[in-house]
Each structure stands twice: as structure tokens, then as C-alpha cells.
Design a protein around this motif. Structure first.
Motif, PDB file in Angstrom:
ATOM      1  N   TYR A   1      27.886  30.729  44.412  1.00 49.55           N
ATOM      2  CA  TYR A   1      29.122  31.350  43.222  1.00 49.55           C
ATOM      3  C   TYR A   1      30.615  30.879  42.836  1.00 49.55           C
ATOM      4  O   TYR A   1      30.609  30.799  44.487  1.00 49.55           O
TER       5      TYR A   1
ATOM      6  N   GLY B   1      32.686  32.210  40.851  1.00 48.81           N
ATOM      7  CA  GLY B   1      34.000  33.595  39.957  1.00 48.81           C
ATOM      8  C   GLY B   1      35.458  33.164  40.004  1.00 48.81           C
ATOM      9  O   GLY B   1      36.296  32.320  40.330  1.00 48.81           O
TER      10      GLY B   1
ATOM     11  N   HIS C   1      31.539  32.407  37.124  1.00 50.05           N
ATOM     12  CA  HIS C   1      31.540  34.038  36.334  1.00 50.05           C
ATOM     13  C   HIS C   1      32.883  34.596  36.304  1.00 50.05           C
ATOM     14  O   HIS C   1      34.460  34.715  37.007  1.00 50.05           O
TER      15      HIS C   1
ATOM     16  N   GLY D   1      33.681  39.554  38.819  1.00 54.06           N
ATOM     17  CA  GLY D   1      34.000  40.836  39.187  1.00 54.06           C
ATOM     18  C   GLY D   1      32.799  41.285  37.910  1.00 54.06           C
ATOM     19  O   GLY D   1      32.501  41.242  36.918  1.00 54.06           O
ATOM     20  N   LEU D   2      32.469  42.639  38.199  1.00 55.92           N
ATOM     21  CA  LEU D   2      31.494  43.525  37.649  1.00 55.92           C
ATOM     22  C   LEU D   2      32.528  45.052  36.480  1.00 55.92           C
ATOM     23  O   LEU D   2      33.465  45.197  37.147  1.00 55.92           O
TER      24      LEU D   2
ATOM     25  N   SER E   1      35.225  45.901  42.331  1.00 61.34           N
ATOM     26  CA  SER E   1      34.525  45.066  41.333  1.00 61.34           C
ATOM     27  C   SER E   1      33.926  43.726  41.954  1.00 61.34           C
ATOM     28  O   SER E   1      32.520  43.799  41.475  1.00 61.34           O
ATOM     29  N   VAL E   2      34.656  42.744  42.565  1.00 60.47           N
ATOM     30  CA  VAL E   2      34.496  40.804  42.459  1.00 60.47           C
ATOM     31  C   VAL E   2      33.548  41.362  43.964  1.00 60.47           C
ATOM     32  O   VAL E   2      32.491  40.867  44.356  1.00 60.47           O
TER      33      VAL E   2
ATOM     34  N   GLN F   1      30.415  42.216  42.856  1.00 58.86           N
ATOM     35  CA  GLN F   1      29.133  41.344  42.309  1.00 58.86           C
ATOM     36  C   GLN F   1      29.112  40.140  43.384  1.00 58.86           C
ATOM     37  O   GLN F   1      27.685  39.749  43.242  1.00 58.86           O
TER      38      GLN F   1
ATOM     39  N   CYS G   1      25.739  39.372  44.309  1.00 61.81           N
ATOM     40  CA  CYS G   1      24.904  37.656  44.580  1.00 61.81           C
ATOM     41  C   CYS G   1      24.134  37.323  45.886  1.00 61.81           C
ATOM     42  O   CYS G   1      22.794  37.030  45.973  1.00 61.81           O
TER      43      CYS G   1
ATOM     44  N   LEU H   1      22.278  39.567  41.212  1.00 63.14           N
ATOM     45  CA  LEU H   1      23.271  39.344  40.372  1.00 63.14           C
ATOM     46  C   LEU H   1      22.810  39.502  39.657  1.00 63.14           C
ATOM     47  O   LEU H   1      23.126  40.070  38.270  1.00 63.14           O
TER      48      LEU H   1
ATOM     49  N   PHE I   1      22.972  42.247  36.687  1.00 63.76           N
ATOM     50  CA  PHE I   1      23.935  43.181  36.223  1.00 63.76           C
ATOM     51  C   PHE I   1      24.833  42.127  35.123  1.00 63.76           C
ATOM     52  O   PHE I   1      25.650  42.013  34.706  1.00 63.76           O
ATOM     53  N   ARG I   2      24.017  40.950  34.479  1.00 63.18           N
ATOM     54  CA  ARG I   2      24.363  40.106  33.645  1.00 63.18           C
ATOM     55  C   ARG I   2      23.877  41.014  32.050  1.00 63.18           C
ATOM     56  O   ARG I   2      23.018  41.532  32.044  1.00 63.18           O
TER      57      ARG I   2
END
Length: 342
Positions: free
Chosen positions: A276, A278, A307, A311-312, A325-326, A329, A333, A338, A341-342
Motif C-alpha cells: 500500500y 498513500g 492512494h 484515506g476512505l 479514514s486512513v 483504508q 488493505c 480494499l 472501496f474503489r
């Protein structure tokens, strides 16, 4: 887990006994699954939770009785609809709980707990093994480098139990419960600002191992990151070299103070197989970073691994909200969800 084991070790070294309660199996609507733990101490205080409500109340009461007796046992509980309502559930379920008494005179248990606390800060996976029979209960740990410590169990029997969830095996005269102690994978936080501080706290609660790196000495202190496995300081241009290698099990979270630091770290992390990647920042900032990375020779496919915004999309604005939010996510993952939530 780390706080709970530290509390248990503190009780034993102070000459006080304690009872560790752990869920080994659950069915139906229960608030916690296998592996949830609660420690009950001689003064009646507790650490951790097995879900709250009626089950936890009954378990704590039984643990105090067993503490007085110096005994260990299994107990099963059924959540009736009324019990379930106490903790906000719609219907009931069943849980099976082990109660393990720890004698303060048992130095083997102290050594196992010390080793477990070391493994909780170490990279790589490890497991906690509890052996239960009529003559006594014991605790051990297993990891690929050190093997099994604290117990004597054949690998033929142990190996099938070393998986990603708690497993109870009751064949023969000794029951075994094996559960992950530390999971594979480390979260590397590049940047130690306000969001990173909030995120590190949440990651500790959700059993992620965390390493924090910043080029500002004042940003990477135990005051801000008390539970990080490692704190490191140096130029962002040397970040991965100083804390790596970053493997395919690891997570890279980039939260440096500025655009320059973000790009320097991204250019290094994109060359790793990280699970991952981000990067925090506004869409404008992310677009600028993308253009710079493209000019540095990275492809669109390379950059699509990142990402960003991180976060989401839950609408958070404060450092704590962004951290939630992070963390969500990262959990998605880790659980392989994960893409949902794309």
C-alpha cells in the motif's frame, strides 16, 4: 495486545497473580471474535475487553473467583436477546472463553511475556500459543526465526494452527489455541505531524506495527509516538534507505510537511513492492506531485499505485478524522477488501 501483556507482566513481577480471559470461539451475533482478551487483576481492575455487556460482566466475576482459587478453566456463554440488547446487538450468540490463571511465582510465564513484547515490536509474523490440560495451562510463542518458546509441542501438530486467525484444536489430552501475536507487515509513516500522531495511536489499537520517519528531530519523539516500534530521523531523500527494506507486506503512508518531501519519498517508495502507498494532500498538491513523478520517468501505471487523496472518503477534516479514514483504508488493505472501496 501490547498494553495488555505489559500490564500482565507488571502484575507478575510485582508478585501479584492475574487471570487472562480470551475468546476462543464464537457463533452468531457476538461483539468480539476469537482472540479478544481481557485481563483481570488482584485489585479487581481490568485491561482489554471481550466485548462488554453481560458476557464481559460474567467473565470478570468468574475471573475474580478463579484468581482467588488459583485455577484455570473454560466457560461458555450464550447471549440471550436481552443480553444482546445491552451491547446494541439485534440477536444472541454463543462465545467460549478460556480463563488462564498466572501464578506470580512462575518465572517461565514472565520470560514468555518479555519475549512476546519484543516480538510485538519486531518485523515479521509471530503467534501466541496457549496449551490447556487438566494438570496445568501454559503459554508459549512461535516465530519463524526463534521457533517455539515456553512450550514443548511438535511442529507436526503446531504448523496447521499457524494461520491468520485464532484456532482452537482439542485433539488428545491437551487443547491448543494458536492466534496471531504480531502480523506480517509494517506501516511506515513518513512525516510526524498532527495527522501522523493521531494515526499512530489508532494503528497501535488495531495491531499494526509502526515505524515513524521525519527529518525534524522534534517531530519524532516518544512523547508523540509512544507505541511506535521505531523512530528515525534524517533527510527525506534518504528515507527508505534508512528504514527499509520495504517489502510486499508493508504499507507506506506519506505525510511530510511539504510537496518537496512528498515527492522525494514517493520516488523512493514507488521503487519498492509495498502493498500500500498513500499520500496526504489536496488534489492540487497531488496533481503537482504526479506531474513531477512523470517527468522523473515514472509511468502512469507506477503512479496509479498511490492512494491520493489518502484515506476512505468519509468527509473528515480534523487530524483525528483524517487519521480514522486512513486507518480504515489500511485495515481494508490488510483484510483484502480494499477493492470494495474503489
Amino acid at each position: 495486545m501490547k498494553k495488555l501483556f505489559a500490564a500482565l507482566l507488571q502484575e507478575l513481577t510485582a508478585g501479584r497473580g492475574a487471570v487472562l480471559c480470551g475468546i476462543v470461539a464464537s457463533r452468531g451475533s457476538t461483539p468480539r471474535g476469537a482472540g479478544a482478551k481481557m485481563l483481570v487483576m488482584e485489585d479487581g481492575s481490568t485491561a482489554g475487553t471481550i466485548g462488554g455487556g453481560a458476557v464481559e460482566y460474567r467473565a470478570a466475576r468468574l475471573a475474580r473467583e478463579l484468581l482467588a482459587e488459583g485455577a484455570s478453566r473454560f466457560e461458555s456463554y450464550r447471549l440471550t436477546p436481552g443480553d444482546a440488547a445491552d451491547i446494541g446487538m439485534v440477536c444472541g450468540g454463543d462465545v467460549r472463553v478460556y480463563f488462564q490463571y498466572f501464578n506470580p511465582a512462575d518465572r517461565t510465564a514472565e520470560k514468555t511475556l518479555e519475549d512476546a513484547l519484543v516480538l510485538l515490536d519486531a518485523p515479521g509474523p509471530s503467534w501466541l500459543i496457549t496449551a490447556m490440560n487438566e494438570t496445568g495451562w501454559g503459554m508459549g510463542i512461535w516465530d519463524p526465526k526463534g521457533g517455539l518458546r515456553g512450550l514443548e509441542i511438535s511442529m507436526d501438530r503446531l504448523a496447521p494452527l499457524l494461520c491468520g486467525r485464532g484456532v482452537l484444536e482439542e485433539e488428545g489430552g491437551t487443547a491448543l489455541f494458536a492466534e496471531p501475536l504480531a502480523r506480517a507487515g509494517t506501516v511506515y509513516l513518513f512525516g510526524g505531524g498532527h495527522v501522523a500522531r493521531e494515526l499512530a495511536c489508532i494503528l497501535a489499537m488495531t495491531d499494526f506495527r509502526t515505524v515513524v520517519y521525519d527529518q525534524r528531530e522534534q517531530a519524532v519523539t516518544r512523547t508523540f509516538f509512544p507505541e511506535a516500534a521505531l523512530l528515525a530521523c534524517g533527510p527525506f531523500g534518504e528515507a527508505v534507505e534508512r528504514v527499509g527494506p520495504i517489502t510486499a507486506e508493508d504499507y507506506a503512508v506519506i505525510m511530510t510537511p511539504g510537496h518537496q518531501g512528498d515527492c522525494e519519498v514517493l520516488a523512493q517508495v514507488l521503487k519498492t513492492p509495498a502493498k500500500y502507498i498513500g499520500c496526504i494532500g489536496s488534489r492540487k498538491k497531488i496533481a503537482a506531485a504526479r506531474e513531477r513523478l512523470l517527468s522523473d520517468g515514472f509511468t502512469e501505471k507506477d503512479i496509479d499505485r498511490v492512494h491520493a487523496p489518502i484515506g476512505l472518503p468519509i468527509g473528515g477534516e480534523t487530524p483525528a478524522e483524517v487519521a480514522v479514514s486512513v486507518a480504515a483504508q489500511l485495515i481494508a488493505c490488510r483484510s483484502g477488501r480494499l477493492e470494495d472501496f474503489r
